[in-house]
Design a protein around this motif. Structure first.
Motif, PDB file in Angstrom:
ATOM      1  N   LEU A 110       0.757  -1.198   0.061  1.00  0.00           N
ATOM      2  CA  LEU A 110      -0.023   0.108  -0.017  1.00  0.00           C
ATOM      3  C   LEU A 110       0.974   1.255  -0.108  1.00  0.00           C
ATOM      4  O   LEU A 110       1.731   1.370   0.766  1.00  0.00           O
ATOM      5  N   ARG A 111       0.724   1.995  -1.048  1.00  0.00           N
ATOM      6  CA  ARG A 111       1.801   3.246  -1.208  1.00  0.00           C
ATOM      7  C   ARG A 111       0.825   4.575  -1.068  1.00  0.00           C
ATOM      8  O   ARG A 111      -0.377   4.519  -1.412  1.00  0.00           O
ATOM      9  N   LEU A 137       3.127  -5.054   8.265  1.00  0.00           N
ATOM     10  CA  LEU A 137       1.813  -4.780   8.403  1.00  0.00           C
ATOM     11  C   LEU A 137       0.974  -4.926   7.504  1.00  0.00           C
ATOM     12  O   LEU A 137      -0.343  -4.975   7.453  1.00  0.00           O
ATOM     13  N   TYR A 138       1.379  -4.663   6.085  1.00  0.00           N
ATOM     14  CA  TYR A 138       0.489  -4.863   4.795  1.00  0.00           C
ATOM     15  C   TYR A 138      -0.068  -6.461   4.957  1.00  0.00           C
ATOM     16  O   TYR A 138      -1.252  -6.213   4.415  1.00  0.00           O
ATOM     17  N   LEU A 139       0.751  -7.383   5.346  1.00  0.00           N
ATOM     18  CA  LEU A 139       0.191  -8.757   5.269  1.00  0.00           C
ATOM     19  C   LEU A 139      -0.875  -8.610   6.457  1.00  0.00           C
ATOM     20  O   LEU A 139      -1.889  -9.543   6.050  1.00  0.00           O
ATOM     21  N   GLN A 140      -0.813  -8.034   7.317  1.00  0.00           N
ATOM     22  CA  GLN A 140      -1.808  -8.060   8.322  1.00  0.00           C
ATOM     23  C   GLN A 140      -3.166  -7.293   7.670  1.00  0.00           C
ATOM     24  O   GLN A 140      -4.129  -7.952   7.909  1.00  0.00           O
ATOM     25  N   PHE A 141      -2.913  -6.234   7.280  1.00  0.00           N
ATOM     26  CA  PHE A 141      -3.953  -5.407   6.506  1.00  0.00           C
ATOM     27  C   PHE A 141      -4.781  -6.140   5.541  1.00  0.00           C
ATOM     28  O   PHE A 141      -6.040  -6.316   5.477  1.00  0.00           O
ATOM     29  N   ALA A 142      -3.944  -6.820   4.656  1.00  0.00           N
ATOM     30  CA  ALA A 142      -4.295  -7.585   3.519  1.00  0.00           C
ATOM     31  C   ALA A 142      -5.388  -8.805   3.853  1.00  0.00           C
ATOM     32  O   ALA A 142      -6.390  -9.107   3.442  1.00  0.00           O
ATOM     33  N   GLU A 143      -4.938  -9.237   5.156  1.00  0.00           N
ATOM     34  CA  GLU A 143      -5.705 -10.398   5.535  1.00  0.00           C
ATOM     35  C   GLU A 143      -7.034 -10.048   6.267  1.00  0.00           C
ATOM     36  O   GLU A 143      -8.247 -10.529   6.047  1.00  0.00           O
ATOM     37  N   VAL A 144      -7.197  -8.767   7.019  1.00  0.00           N
ATOM     38  CA  VAL A 144      -8.241  -8.213   7.632  1.00  0.00           C
ATOM     39  C   VAL A 144      -9.349  -7.508   6.284  1.00  0.00           C
ATOM     40  O   VAL A 144     -10.302  -7.847   6.433  1.00  0.00           O
ATOM     41  N   GLY A 169     -16.421  -2.833   4.990  1.00  0.00           N
ATOM     42  CA  GLY A 169     -17.173  -4.160   5.561  1.00  0.00           C
ATOM     43  C   GLY A 169     -16.469  -4.368   6.835  1.00  0.00           C
ATOM     44  O   GLY A 169     -16.866  -5.563   7.367  1.00  0.00           O
ATOM     45  N   SER A 170     -15.805  -3.447   7.398  1.00  0.00           N
ATOM     46  CA  SER A 170     -15.257  -3.800   8.851  1.00  0.00           C
ATOM     47  C   SER A 170     -15.141  -2.707   9.673  1.00  0.00           C
ATOM     48  O   SER A 170     -15.203  -1.620   9.298  1.00  0.00           O
ATOM     49  N   GLU A 171     -15.035  -2.902  10.970  1.00  0.00           N
ATOM     50  CA  GLU A 171     -14.891  -1.942  11.980  1.00  0.00           C
ATOM     51  C   GLU A 171     -13.499  -1.457  12.113  1.00  0.00           C
ATOM     52  O   GLU A 171     -13.125  -0.476  12.886  1.00  0.00           O
ATOM     53  N   LYS A 172     -12.546  -2.275  11.313  1.00  0.00           N
ATOM     54  CA  LYS A 172     -11.021  -1.812  11.603  1.00  0.00           C
ATOM     55  C   LYS A 172     -10.791  -0.441  10.602  1.00  0.00           C
ATOM     56  O   LYS A 172     -10.988  -0.529   9.729  1.00  0.00           O
ATOM     57  N   ALA A 173      -9.757   0.031  11.216  1.00  0.00           N
ATOM     58  CA  ALA A 173      -8.979   1.192  10.516  1.00  0.00           C
ATOM     59  C   ALA A 173      -7.773   1.395  10.849  1.00  0.00           C
ATOM     60  O   ALA A 173      -7.369   1.169  11.833  1.00  0.00           O
ATOM     61  N   LEU A 174      -6.775   1.992  10.052  1.00  0.00           N
ATOM     62  CA  LEU A 174      -5.424   2.063  10.357  1.00  0.00           C
ATOM     63  C   LEU A 174      -5.230   3.695  10.154  1.00  0.00           C
ATOM     64  O   LEU A 174      -5.997   4.531   9.484  1.00  0.00           O
ATOM     65  N   TRP A 227      -3.344   0.739  14.642  1.00  0.00           N
ATOM     66  CA  TRP A 227      -4.750   0.594  14.434  1.00  0.00           C
ATOM     67  C   TRP A 227      -5.618   1.418  15.415  1.00  0.00           C
ATOM     68  O   TRP A 227      -5.278   1.582  16.405  1.00  0.00           O
ATOM     69  N   MET A 228      -6.629   2.013  14.762  1.00  0.00           N
ATOM     70  CA  MET A 228      -7.378   2.803  15.477  1.00  0.00           C
ATOM     71  C   MET A 228      -8.403   2.123  16.418  1.00  0.00           C
ATOM     72  O   MET A 228      -8.603   0.934  16.084  1.00  0.00           O
ATOM     73  N   PRO A 229      -8.740   2.668  17.517  1.00  0.00           N
ATOM     74  CA  PRO A 229      -9.579   1.838  18.410  1.00  0.00           C
ATOM     75  C   PRO A 229     -11.128   1.851  17.773  1.00  0.00           C
ATOM     76  O   PRO A 229     -11.600   3.088  17.058  1.00  0.00           O
ATOM     77  N   PRO A 230     -11.701   0.735  17.689  1.00  0.00           N
ATOM     78  CA  PRO A 230     -13.232   0.935  17.313  1.00  0.00           C
ATOM     79  C   PRO A 230     -13.907   1.824  17.569  1.00  0.00           C
ATOM     80  O   PRO A 230     -13.909   2.085  18.919  1.00  0.00           O
ATOM     81  N   CYS A 231     -14.840   2.427  16.820  1.00  0.00           N
ATOM     82  CA  CYS A 231     -15.828   3.543  17.216  1.00  0.00           C
ATOM     83  C   CYS A 231     -17.022   2.727  18.369  1.00  0.00           C
ATOM     84  O   CYS A 231     -17.616   1.824  17.711  1.00  0.00           O
ATOM     85  N   PRO A 232     -16.788   3.192  19.615  1.00  0.00           N
ATOM     86  CA  PRO A 232     -17.698   2.652  20.398  1.00  0.00           C
ATOM     87  C   PRO A 232     -19.306   2.761  20.272  1.00  0.00           C
ATOM     88  O   PRO A 232     -19.987   2.044  20.725  1.00  0.00           O
TER      89      PRO A 232
END
Length: 439
Positions: free
Chosen positions: A322-323, A344-351, A372-377, A388-393
């Motif tokens: 990711l660039r 980190l990109y390998l983790q990101f691509a898996e998610v 489609g996920s609550e995860k964000a960088l 990794w950002m904390p998910p929006c509560p």
């Protein structure tokens, strides 16, 4: 405004709840310290006290309004707001909204952030994120009528656009002050146009482009309408129009403003479009590695246009990545400025799982939201740090884009929390008293 901690209510007509603060010092230490002697602090000049309050972050400011009547009234004090605009630091926040996945790919319309029984009569809400403290806050838009979706944000204002096909109605709201200002409707009928907004202390510029209704059942990207007002007395109420480049497909629904130009993406084929406000002219910009980009996004960061995308070649000489590219001042070249670490990109691509992602930038920060996920960088340009950002509560526990769940996704804007935007006073000369819209 409601923080992600334990909220406390503030006696204010516009809901603004914040987290409780724990003071590290004990009561005995506070009373014994000469620096906390009330005989000293109560003699501070009001002007100095106001200056200290003007530096407070938004959540702390609204908590302070419960101290006394005078502090409560500061939000409506002309002298205090003038001081606030002079000394308050710029805060690079983000504002996210939960939207239903629309019929049109990648569009930000069809708002699904209402709460309640789904009959379209509930209150709109957004979720503000402070990247410095990693805290979330809930903002409630009480005055926004049904049938409007957030389209852009600038200078502390959020621009809302009507969802109904036809001439577009626009609203500008300040979620901290609780104001709502309607603008004159656009002249041309449209469906889901791309919208750009830039606000300064002395001017407002809005651009609405594409999705012209050529019949009740067909749209085509043909034209642009622009709105301008400034403190010098110049007005252009959708009177400036221009034609879009041929064969462009504006599917992102938003624009990015950088140094007097709005930028947006066009697909099939993929390229970047640039609109010069001063010349009222569109031109195409060649994107880097455009045949190998996936989920490209344009963001603004520290006055620069940044392109963010995943790079995937069929025959790889380098690992997939990711660039981030920066558009140079000559406006003819892109330079790669950052690359996500490979681990980190390998983790990101898996998610991410190939679903794609959306990006938004503000100041030194960039947020990458996985669809489609609550995860964000969160990426910090200054510290060169990925977290990794904390998910929006306020949306946790809800199924976002998953099987059996809703198709809601979070879409974000750069947001600067401000108690006042002086230029909005000019809009009172253009609008009639606000009337409710019936979608």
């Amino acid at each position: 405004m409601e923080a992600s901690g334990n909220p406390m209510s503030i006696p204010f007509a516009f809901p603004f709840c914040t987290a409780s603060i724990t003071i590290g010092a004990t009561n005995s230490m506070q009373t014994s310290s000469p620096w906390m002697d009330t005989r000293i602090w109560r003699r501070l000049p009001e002007r100095l006290v106001d200056r200290v309050i003007a530096f407070l972050p938004p959540a702390a400011f609204f908590r302070s309004r419960s101290v006394c009547k005078r502090w409560y009234a500061l939000l409506f004090s002309h002298n205090f707001l003038e001081l606030y605009l002079q000394v308050s630091p710029c805060r690079h926040w983000f504002l996210f909204f939960k939207h239903k996945s629309p019929l049109k790919n990648n569009s930000i319309y069809r708002n699904g952030s209402v709460n309640g029984n789904g009959n379209g009569t509930s209150t709109e809400e957004g979720y503000a994120f402070d990247p410095d403290t990693l805290n979330w806050y809930r903002l409630v838009f009480l005055l926004v009528p049904p049938g409007f979706s957030p389209a852009s944000s600038s200078g502390g204002l959020v621009c809302w656009v009507s969802e109904e096909a036809g001439a577009k109605s626009l609203l500008l709201s300040n979620p901290l002050f609780g104001s709502l200002i309607p603008l004159p409707s656009t002249l041309r009928p449209r469906l889901f146009p791309s919208v750009g907004l830039t606000v300064t202390n002395s001017s407002i510029d809005i651009v609405v482009a594409g999705d012209d209704l050529i019949s009740p059942y067909a749209v085509k990207n043909l034209s642009t309408e622009s709105f301008h007002i400034d403190g010098g007395g110049f007005y252009s109420i959708w009177g400036t129009t221009s034609s879009l480049p041929r064969l462009c497909s504006l599917e992102s629904g938003r624009m990015v403003h950088v140094e007097g130009r709005f930028y947006c993406m066009t697909y099939s084929p993929f390229s970047v479009l640039s609109y010069d406000l001063s010349t009222n002219y569109w031109c195409k910009v060649q994107a880097p590695m455009r045949r190998f980009l996936r989920s490209p996004s344009l963001v603004e960061s520290e006055g620069k246009l940044i392109l963010i995308a995943a790079v995937e070649k069929s025959k790889l000489n380098v690992p997939r990545s990711l660039r981030l590219w920066a558009f140079q001042a000559c406006r003819t070249a892109w330079v790669e400025m950052e690359r996500m670490p490979q681990q980190l990109y390998l983790q990101f691509a898996e998610v991410e799982g190939g679903r794609g992602f959306n990006c938004v930038g503000h100041g030194e920060f960039v947020v990458i939201l996985i669809r489609g996920s609550e995860k964000a960088l969160l990426f910090d340009f200054y510290r060169k740090r990925w977290v990794w950002m904390p998910p929006c509560p306020y949306v946790r526990g809800e199924k976002i884009g998953g099987q059996g769940g809703s198709d809601d996704e979070l879409h974000g804007f750069a947001y600067e929390p401000r108690l006042a935007t002086p230029v909005t006073g000019l809009l009172e000369q253009l609008t009639l008293p606000f009337q409710s819209f019936n979608g």
